[in-house]
Design a protein around this motif. Structure first.
Motif, PDB file in Angstrom:
ATOM      1  N   LEU A 152     -12.447  38.944  10.683  1.00 14.98           N
ATOM      2  CA  LEU A 152     -11.662  38.017  11.216  1.00 14.98           C
ATOM      3  C   LEU A 152     -12.675  37.067  11.516  1.00 14.98           C
ATOM      4  O   LEU A 152     -13.617  37.157  12.235  1.00 14.98           O
ATOM      5  CB  LEU A 152     -11.115  38.404  12.524  1.00 14.98           C
ATOM      6  N   ARG A 153     -12.604  35.706  11.060  1.00 10.56           N
ATOM      7  CA  ARG A 153     -13.303  34.466  11.330  1.00 10.56           C
ATOM      8  C   ARG A 153     -13.030  33.697  12.583  1.00 10.56           C
ATOM      9  O   ARG A 153     -13.018  32.502  12.359  1.00 10.56           O
ATOM     10  CB  ARG A 153     -13.715  33.618   9.913  1.00 10.56           C
ATOM     11  N   GLY A 212     -11.271  32.092  15.274  1.00 10.16           N
ATOM     12  CA  GLY A 212      -9.795  31.126  15.107  1.00 10.16           C
ATOM     13  C   GLY A 212      -8.707  31.355  16.289  1.00 10.16           C
ATOM     14  O   GLY A 212      -9.280  32.343  17.209  1.00 10.16           O
ATOM     15  N   TYR A 241      -1.462  32.184  12.390  1.00  9.94           N
ATOM     16  CA  TYR A 241      -2.869  32.084  12.850  1.00  9.94           C
ATOM     17  C   TYR A 241      -3.726  31.436  11.807  1.00  9.94           C
ATOM     18  O   TYR A 241      -3.478  31.193  10.419  1.00  9.94           O
ATOM     19  CB  TYR A 241      -3.165  33.541  12.576  1.00  9.94           C
ATOM     20  N   SER A 292      -7.709  30.584  11.239  1.00 10.21           N
ATOM     21  CA  SER A 292      -9.015  30.943  11.204  1.00 10.21           C
ATOM     22  C   SER A 292     -10.063  29.730  11.894  1.00 10.21           C
ATOM     23  O   SER A 292      -9.594  28.429  11.883  1.00 10.21           O
ATOM     24  CB  SER A 292      -9.729  31.450   9.979  1.00 10.21           C
ATOM     25  N   ALA A 315     -11.579  27.035   5.607  1.00  5.56           N
ATOM     26  CA  ALA A 315     -10.903  27.757   6.596  1.00  5.56           C
ATOM     27  C   ALA A 315      -9.604  28.270   5.984  1.00  5.56           C
ATOM     28  O   ALA A 315      -9.216  27.618   4.846  1.00  5.56           O
ATOM     29  CB  ALA A 315     -10.482  26.871   8.061  1.00  5.56           C
ATOM     30  N   PHE A 375     -12.657  36.352   4.490  1.00  5.63           N
ATOM     31  CA  PHE A 375     -11.840  36.023   5.676  1.00  5.63           C
ATOM     32  C   PHE A 375     -10.782  37.145   5.887  1.00  5.63           C
ATOM     33  O   PHE A 375     -10.176  37.462   4.759  1.00  5.63           O
ATOM     34  CB  PHE A 375     -10.923  34.692   5.566  1.00  5.63           C
ATOM     35  N   TRP A 379      -4.820  37.969  10.472  1.00  8.29           N
ATOM     36  CA  TRP A 379      -4.394  38.508  11.626  1.00  8.29           C
ATOM     37  C   TRP A 379      -3.282  39.770  11.384  1.00  8.29           C
ATOM     38  O   TRP A 379      -2.787  39.582  10.635  1.00  8.29           O
ATOM     39  CB  TRP A 379      -3.764  37.567  12.741  1.00  8.29           C
ATOM     40  N   ASP A 400     -10.281  43.090  13.852  1.00 11.76           N
ATOM     41  CA  ASP A 400     -11.133  42.084  13.419  1.00 11.76           C
ATOM     42  C   ASP A 400     -12.313  42.409  12.248  1.00 11.76           C
ATOM     43  O   ASP A 400     -13.018  41.848  11.831  1.00 11.76           O
ATOM     44  CB  ASP A 400     -11.982  41.586  14.589  1.00 11.76           C
TER      45      ASP A 400
END
Length: 266
Positions: free
Chosen positions: A98-99, A101, A109, A111, A135, A244, A247, A264
């Motif tokens: 999870l990057r 965000g 969601y 990022s 992103a 990436f 969520w 994450d």
């Protein structure tokens, strides 16, 4: 001590783009092959020479300034020191994370921005050559739908305006207290498997993540960036692309939406 760069060729597969409402044609994921390390850079000592690196960071380099190597991400410092790359620990398959965000609604969601950076380095530090901001956004359609829409973002930050992006997609299953799995290896329940193709700014792909209820799933997107000179940005695992993790989605028979909290990948 400064170094001479030995650049290893990288080939990233590109396929037809899947627009909203249409699934892209699947193509093989870029893989390491015998004798070829995909996305790696190696260095040999050579006095008086500069070196160029490509990497991802959550912060861009200041344009027109020299940034000390000590302020670069640890994976880049190891590249420059010829110390190799340490694979990050992650519970998700292949190290997707999870990057940061934020989850803005029960269905959306996005990022944090990540920067693909090409930098020229010498004994004084590194100067940016080209920087691209990337992103992803994850939108869950909700209700009884079992589809999510993934939007890719990629735009020039500094340097040349020309760059190229590709993507690789996979669907993940969050397994409590164990390593996660991919949807295709976990169960055959209608979830669409991996796919890849060319990515452009604001492009969307739509994927079915499966009909099994009372399970948690998440998208995984690897974004590949090729700079104007043909070199590639390397992720924190030492391979081309930034991975990436989306969520977590709480799948039910009725109103499927983003979970209140998420894994994450750590």
């Amino acid at each position: 001590m400064v170094f001479r760069q030995v650049r290893v060729a990288v080939v990233v597969a590109a396929a037809a783009v899947g627009l909203a409402g249409a699934a892209p044609a699947d193509t093989p994921k870029p893989q390491d092959s015998q004798g070829t390390k995909v996305g790696y850079f190696s260095y040999e000592p050579l006095a008086g020479d500069n070196k160029t690196v490509g990497y991802f960071s959550d912060q861009p380099l200041p344009e027109g300034e020299v940034t000390p190597v000590s302020r670069l991400p640890g994976a880049v410092q190891r590249q420059l020191a010829s110390g190799g790359v340490v694979a990050p620990q992650a519970d998700t398959p292949d190290g997707y994370k999870l990057r940061k965000g934020s989850r803005s609604t029960d269905y959306v969601y996005k990022s944090a921005d990540v920067y693909a950076i090409e930098a020229n380095c010498d004994s004084n530090g590194c100067r940016p050559v080209q920087q691209v901001k990337v992103a992803i956004k994850e939108y869950v359609r909700g209700r009884t739908s079992k589809y999510w829409e993934i939007t890719f973002y990629g735009s020039r930050w500094t340097g040349p305006s020309h760059f190229h992006m590709d993507y690789f997609y996979e669907c993940g299953v969050n397994i409590p207290n164990a390593s996660d799995e991919t949807c295709s290896t976990w169960k055959s329940d209608g979830a669409q498997g991996h796919g890849s193709g060319v990515a452009v700014n604001n492009q969307q792909i739509v994927k079915n993540f499966g009909r099994t209820a009372v399970v948690t799933k998440f998208p995984m997107i690897n974004m590949f960036v090729t700079f104007a000179d043909g070199s590639h940005a390397v992720g924190d695992d030492g391979k081309s692309g930034e991975k990436f993790r989306g969520w977590d989605v709480c799948v039910t028979n009725t109103t499927t939406k983003l979970c209140h909290s998420t894994g994450d990948g750590s």
